[in-house]
Design a protein around this motif. Structure first.
Motif, PDB file in Angstrom:
ATOM      1  N   GLY A  15      83.123  82.031 -11.357  1.00 46.63           N
ATOM      2  CA  GLY A  15      82.764  81.954  -9.943  1.00 46.63           C
ATOM      3  C   GLY A  15      83.763  81.233  -9.071  1.00 46.63           C
ATOM      4  O   GLY A  15      83.537  81.076  -7.866  1.00 46.63           O
ATOM      5  N   ALA A  16      84.889  80.791  -9.633  1.00 47.65           N
ATOM      6  CA  ALA A  16      85.883  80.065  -8.837  1.00 47.65           C
ATOM      7  C   ALA A  16      86.705  81.038  -7.993  1.00 47.65           C
ATOM      8  O   ALA A  16      87.010  82.142  -8.430  1.00 47.65           O
ATOM      9  CB  ALA A  16      86.812  79.266  -9.747  1.00 47.65           C
ATOM     10  N   ILE A 113      80.351  69.938  -9.471  1.00 50.11           N
ATOM     11  CA  ILE A 113      79.922  70.803  -8.374  1.00 50.11           C
ATOM     12  C   ILE A 113      78.868  71.791  -8.849  1.00 50.11           C
ATOM     13  O   ILE A 113      77.826  71.963  -8.214  1.00 50.11           O
ATOM     14  CB  ILE A 113      81.130  71.541  -7.756  1.00 50.11           C
ATOM     15  CG1 ILE A 113      82.086  70.534  -7.104  1.00 50.11           C
ATOM     16  CG2 ILE A 113      80.684  72.600  -6.762  1.00 50.11           C
ATOM     17  CD1 ILE A 113      81.474  69.656  -6.032  1.00 50.11           C
ATOM     18  N   VAL A 114      79.103  72.442  -9.976  1.00 50.86           N
ATOM     19  CA  VAL A 114      78.135  73.421 -10.481  1.00 50.86           C
ATOM     20  C   VAL A 114      76.804  72.749 -10.793  1.00 50.86           C
ATOM     21  O   VAL A 114      75.738  73.300 -10.499  1.00 50.86           O
ATOM     22  CB  VAL A 114      78.693  74.174 -11.704  1.00 50.86           C
ATOM     23  CG1 VAL A 114      77.625  75.055 -12.337  1.00 50.86           C
ATOM     24  CG2 VAL A 114      79.890  75.030 -11.287  1.00 50.86           C
ATOM     25  N   ALA A 120      69.337  78.922  -9.600  1.00 47.81           N
ATOM     26  CA  ALA A 120      69.711  80.345  -9.586  1.00 47.81           C
ATOM     27  C   ALA A 120      71.219  80.519  -9.536  1.00 47.81           C
ATOM     28  O   ALA A 120      71.765  81.418 -10.180  1.00 47.81           O
ATOM     29  CB  ALA A 120      69.050  81.048  -8.402  1.00 47.81           C
ATOM     30  N   ASP A 121      71.907  79.671  -8.794  1.00 43.44           N
ATOM     31  CA  ASP A 121      73.373  79.749  -8.732  1.00 43.44           C
ATOM     32  C   ASP A 121      73.988  79.337 -10.069  1.00 43.44           C
ATOM     33  O   ASP A 121      74.934  79.966 -10.544  1.00 43.44           O
ATOM     34  CB  ASP A 121      73.925  78.875  -7.609  1.00 43.44           C
ATOM     35  CG  ASP A 121      73.668  79.454  -6.233  1.00 43.44           C
ATOM     36  OD1 ASP A 121      73.563  80.691  -6.112  1.00 43.44           O
ATOM     37  OD2 ASP A 121      73.560  78.670  -5.271  1.00 43.44           O
ATOM     38  N   GLY A 126      76.359  81.498 -15.473  1.00 43.85           N
ATOM     39  CA  GLY A 126      76.263  81.398 -16.918  1.00 43.85           C
ATOM     40  C   GLY A 126      75.803  80.059 -17.431  1.00 43.85           C
ATOM     41  O   GLY A 126      75.903  79.775 -18.614  1.00 43.85           O
ATOM     42  N   TRP A 127      75.295  79.215 -16.544  1.00 46.49           N
ATOM     43  CA  TRP A 127      74.775  77.917 -16.946  1.00 46.49           C
ATOM     44  C   TRP A 127      73.292  78.027 -17.203  1.00 46.49           C
ATOM     45  O   TRP A 127      72.567  78.717 -16.486  1.00 46.49           O
ATOM     46  CB  TRP A 127      74.962  76.909 -15.803  1.00 46.49           C
ATOM     47  CG  TRP A 127      76.332  76.349 -15.679  1.00 46.49           C
ATOM     48  CD1 TRP A 127      77.503  77.040 -15.647  1.00 46.49           C
ATOM     49  CD2 TRP A 127      76.682  74.985 -15.537  1.00 46.49           C
ATOM     50  NE1 TRP A 127      78.541  76.182 -15.490  1.00 46.49           N
ATOM     51  CE2 TRP A 127      78.065  74.920 -15.418  1.00 46.49           C
ATOM     52  CE3 TRP A 127      75.943  73.827 -15.490  1.00 46.49           C
ATOM     53  CZ2 TRP A 127      78.746  73.718 -15.264  1.00 46.49           C
ATOM     54  CZ3 TRP A 127      76.611  72.632 -15.323  1.00 46.49           C
ATOM     55  CH2 TRP A 127      77.998  72.586 -15.227  1.00 46.49           C
ATOM     56  N   SER A 128      72.817  77.319 -18.207  1.00 45.53           N
ATOM     57  CA  SER A 128      71.378  77.188 -18.393  1.00 45.53           C
ATOM     58  C   SER A 128      70.955  75.927 -17.668  1.00 45.53           C
ATOM     59  O   SER A 128      71.791  75.179 -17.160  1.00 45.53           O
ATOM     60  CB  SER A 128      71.035  77.100 -19.883  1.00 45.53           C
ATOM     61  OG  SER A 128      71.676  75.983 -20.454  1.00 45.53           O
TER      62      SER A 128
END
Length: 132
Positions: A15-16, A113-114, A120-121, A126-128
């Protein structure tokens, strides 16, 4: 390490993307977020790089406690210019730090940041829930 290496490293994370909202002299790396009400929303910034800086430098988000430790251990790491120095480090890339160390700091900035994004983002990247 050079500008191309920094760009490739920053863009290697899910997503970067890169943009230049402050003009052509500063590359800004962000994490994409969902659109709201069908309007594009600018992503959250995790790194800023001076395109023509000599020596090359990068500003990175950092946990405040870790920022203090890094600054004490490495004279090339200081509070980032024009950013909240409690949360942002300026890293002078004059050859003193290894590429691996710089990569780890970029990854830590991205992760901070993530982790602050809505669930949802994070899941879209791909993060749980919780950790990457």
């Amino acid at each position: 390490m050079d500008f191309d290496w920094l760009c490739a490293t920053c863009l290697s994370f899910p997503g970067a993307y890169e943009d230049y909202p402050f003009g052509p002299e500063t590359a800004v790396f962000r994490v994409r977020v969902r659109q709201q009400d069908r309007r594009p929303v600018p992503g959250k910034i995790f790194a800023l790089v001076g395109v023509d800086a000599d020596p090359l430098s990068i500003s990175l988000k950092c946990d405040p406690a870790l920022a203090v430790q890094l600054r004490a251990a490495h004279p090339e790491i200081t509070g980032a210019w024009h950013l909240n120095k409690r949360h942002w480090n300026g890293v002078r890339l004059d050859g003193s730090l290894s590429a691996g160390t710089v990569h780890d700091m970029i990854e830590d900035s991205y992760d901070l940041i993530v982790a602050s994004l809505p669930a949802a983002d994070r899941e879209g990247l791909g993060w749980s829930t919780g950790a990457p």
